[in-house]
Motif scaffolding. Structure first.
Motif, short mmCIF file in Angstrom:
data_model
loop_
_atom_site.label_atom_id
_atom_site.label_comp_id
_atom_site.label_asym_id
_atom_site.label_seq_id
_atom_site.Cartn_x
_atom_site.Cartn_y
_atom_site.Cartn_z
N PHE A 3 31.66 -11.72 29.39
CA PHE A 3 32.54 -10.90 30.20
C PHE A 3 32.19 -11.14 31.67
CE2 PHE A 3 32.40 -9.21 26.04
CZ PHE A 3 33.68 -8.73 25.79
N ILE A 15 28.95 -8.04 25.81
CA ILE A 15 29.72 -6.80 25.68
C ILE A 15 28.85 -5.56 25.84
CG2 ILE A 15 29.50 -6.80 23.16
CD1 ILE A 15 32.51 -5.49 25.19
N TYR A 30 34.99 -5.62 34.65
CA TYR A 30 34.71 -6.64 33.65
C TYR A 30 35.96 -6.98 32.84
CZ TYR A 30 29.65 -6.48 34.39
OH TYR A 30 28.40 -6.59 34.94
N PRO A 32 37.20 -9.93 29.57
CA PRO A 32 36.73 -10.95 28.64
C PRO A 32 37.11 -12.34 29.12
CG PRO A 32 38.68 -9.86 27.78
CD PRO A 32 38.30 -9.12 29.02
N TYR A 58 35.57 -9.49 20.27
CA TYR A 58 34.86 -9.07 21.48
C TYR A 58 33.40 -8.71 21.19
CZ TYR A 58 39.58 -8.62 23.41
OH TYR A 58 40.87 -8.87 23.82
#
Length: 428
Positions: A3, A15, A30, A32, A58
């Motif tokens: 991220f 994450i 943030y 992805p 994720y």
């Protein structure tokens, strides 16, 4: 998965670090990198299962991967029905059946469960900071209420939320403290971002964010769009087009993210109140934040929507972003008219925010758009009885969970819109 910050200066993180920090060290949000494609999803699956599968990419290789199904089962344990508005094919997606009668319950509960699963014995308590224009604070307070290892500090603009919203912000006590700020939501949001960016403060007081700047709030909201779209395609063979009431752009960003991941979402239209920063931008004007104005749809009284930064990051330029969605401004008179019209038609009575979506649907129909649309119903009308009841000429019964909140005593401390004042609270 990694991220990155929308501002491109802070290093990439995983994450767990993104969830814990909320805001990147360079002040960015943030996102992805890259956005994953959705795995195969079953339209007949329940919301928790779709959420678990949609979010799994994720969380791959993270400490939360194994816990994700249980987190989703706990966070998505109330319905999000898609109900027909009439025989035209239009529908409403009711997202207000959680404990505080607003769509924010989904993301807040997911974030609370995820941060709780990351804690270890002996970790210092974390202070969860949240700025709210009405509904976010109550959802976060309920999600973290009496949760060991966390305290919550809620900032809301004094006099700019409905009386029942204010009660729902101050009725928790224990590990939740409400601060009524002599300013606007944008002031509250600015103070929270300033605290999150204060390295000296964070060295003394571990902080987390629970606004939609947090990925822990944003990501799970994509799940109910994915499921609604899958079921719309199953039932009609067509993608789902959404009208989304929005202020800070979190819910709208989640819808865009769901579409980008692959589920069959069609057009996205934003319904704003008289705070028209977004409609002006999508009509071609430069993006120019403005002071927020008080409206009947108070939870959308935002003049500097945080998640605009994410949407801009995800598009190569302004032309691309303007091609991704549209936005309309709805004034208070039109909000009242939409509420009254729904009652007259025998349709479910909307809250003022949902009413902006219904007015935009009316305008699309008047312009000749015959496609089916799903209007996102963001909150229960009983939270806004002082607006809704005069429009329909009768009372609106509060759902049981909201009635329980209203039965408790409530208290909020006054605070100036001053960072030193907030810092003193956090260090106290």
């Amino acid at each position: 998965m990694r991220f990155v910050s929308t501002r491109g200066v802070a290093p990439a993180v995983d994450i767990t670090a993104a969830l814990a920090a909320g805001l990147a060290p360079d002040g960015g949000l943030y996102v992805p990198d890259p956005i994953p494609c959705a795995p195969p999803l079953d339209a007949d699956a329940d919301l928790a299962d779709i959420a678990s599968r949609l979010l799994a990419p994720y969380f791959d290789d993270s400490p939360l991967a194994a816990a994700l199904p249980a987190i989703c089962a706990d966070a998505f344990d109330f319905p999000a029905p898609r109900l027909p508005l009439d025989d035209s094919g239009d529908a409403v997606l009711e997202l207000f059946h959680g404990p505080t009668a607003a769509f924010k319950d989904f993301g807040a509960r997911f974030l609370a469960r995820a941060l709780g699963a990351l804690r270890h014995d002996g970790d210092p308590d974390v202070t969860v900071l949240v700025a709210t224009s009405g509904d976010t604070g109550a959802a976060v307070a309920a999600a973290f209420d009496r949760r060991p290892g966390f305290r919550v500090v809620v900032l809301y603009p004094d006099g700019r939320v409905s009386p029942r919203q204010a009660h729902g912000l101050g009725c928790w006590g224990d590990n939740v403290r409400a601060l009524r700020v002599a300013g606007t939501f944008d002031d509250c949001q600015r103070l929270v971002k300033q605290a999150l960016g204060d390295a000296a403060l964070r060295a003394r007081v571990p902080l987390a964010s629970a606004n939609s700047i947090s990925l822990g709030r944003l990501l799970p909201q994509a799940a109910y769009y994915a499921r609604a779209a899958l079921r719309q395609q199953r039932d009609t063979g067509a993608p789902a087009n959404f009208i989304i009431p929005t202020g800070n752009l979190g819910n709208a960003s989640a819808c865009w993210l769901a579409r980008r991941m692959g589920p069959p979402l069609g057009d996205i239209v934003l319904a704003c109140n008289a705070n028209d920063v977004l409609p002006r931008y999508f009509d071609g004007a430069p993006y120019t934040p403005a002071d927020a104005r008080a409206t009947l749809a108070n939870a959308m009284d935002v003049g500097a929507p945080s998640n605009f930064e994410r949407l801009r990051h995800w598009h190569v330029d302004d032309a691309a972003l303007r091609g991704a969605m549209r936005a309309f401004s709805v004034d208070d008179a039109a909000i009242r008219a939409a509420i009254a019209q729904a009652a007259s038609d025998g349709a479910p009575v909307p809250c003022p925010h949902t009413a902006t979506g219904l007015d935009v649907l009316r305008r699309l129909r008047a312009a000749g758009d015959t496609r089916a649309w799903i209007v996102v119903a963001t909150a229960h009308p009983a939270k806004f009885e002082s607006v809704v009841e005069p429009c329909i000429g009768r009372s609106v019964e509060a759902p049981p969970a909201l009635a329980d909140c209203l039965a408790r005593p409530a208290h909020a401390d006054p605070m100036a819109p001053d960072y030193d004042a907030l810092r003193a609270v956090l260090l106290g």
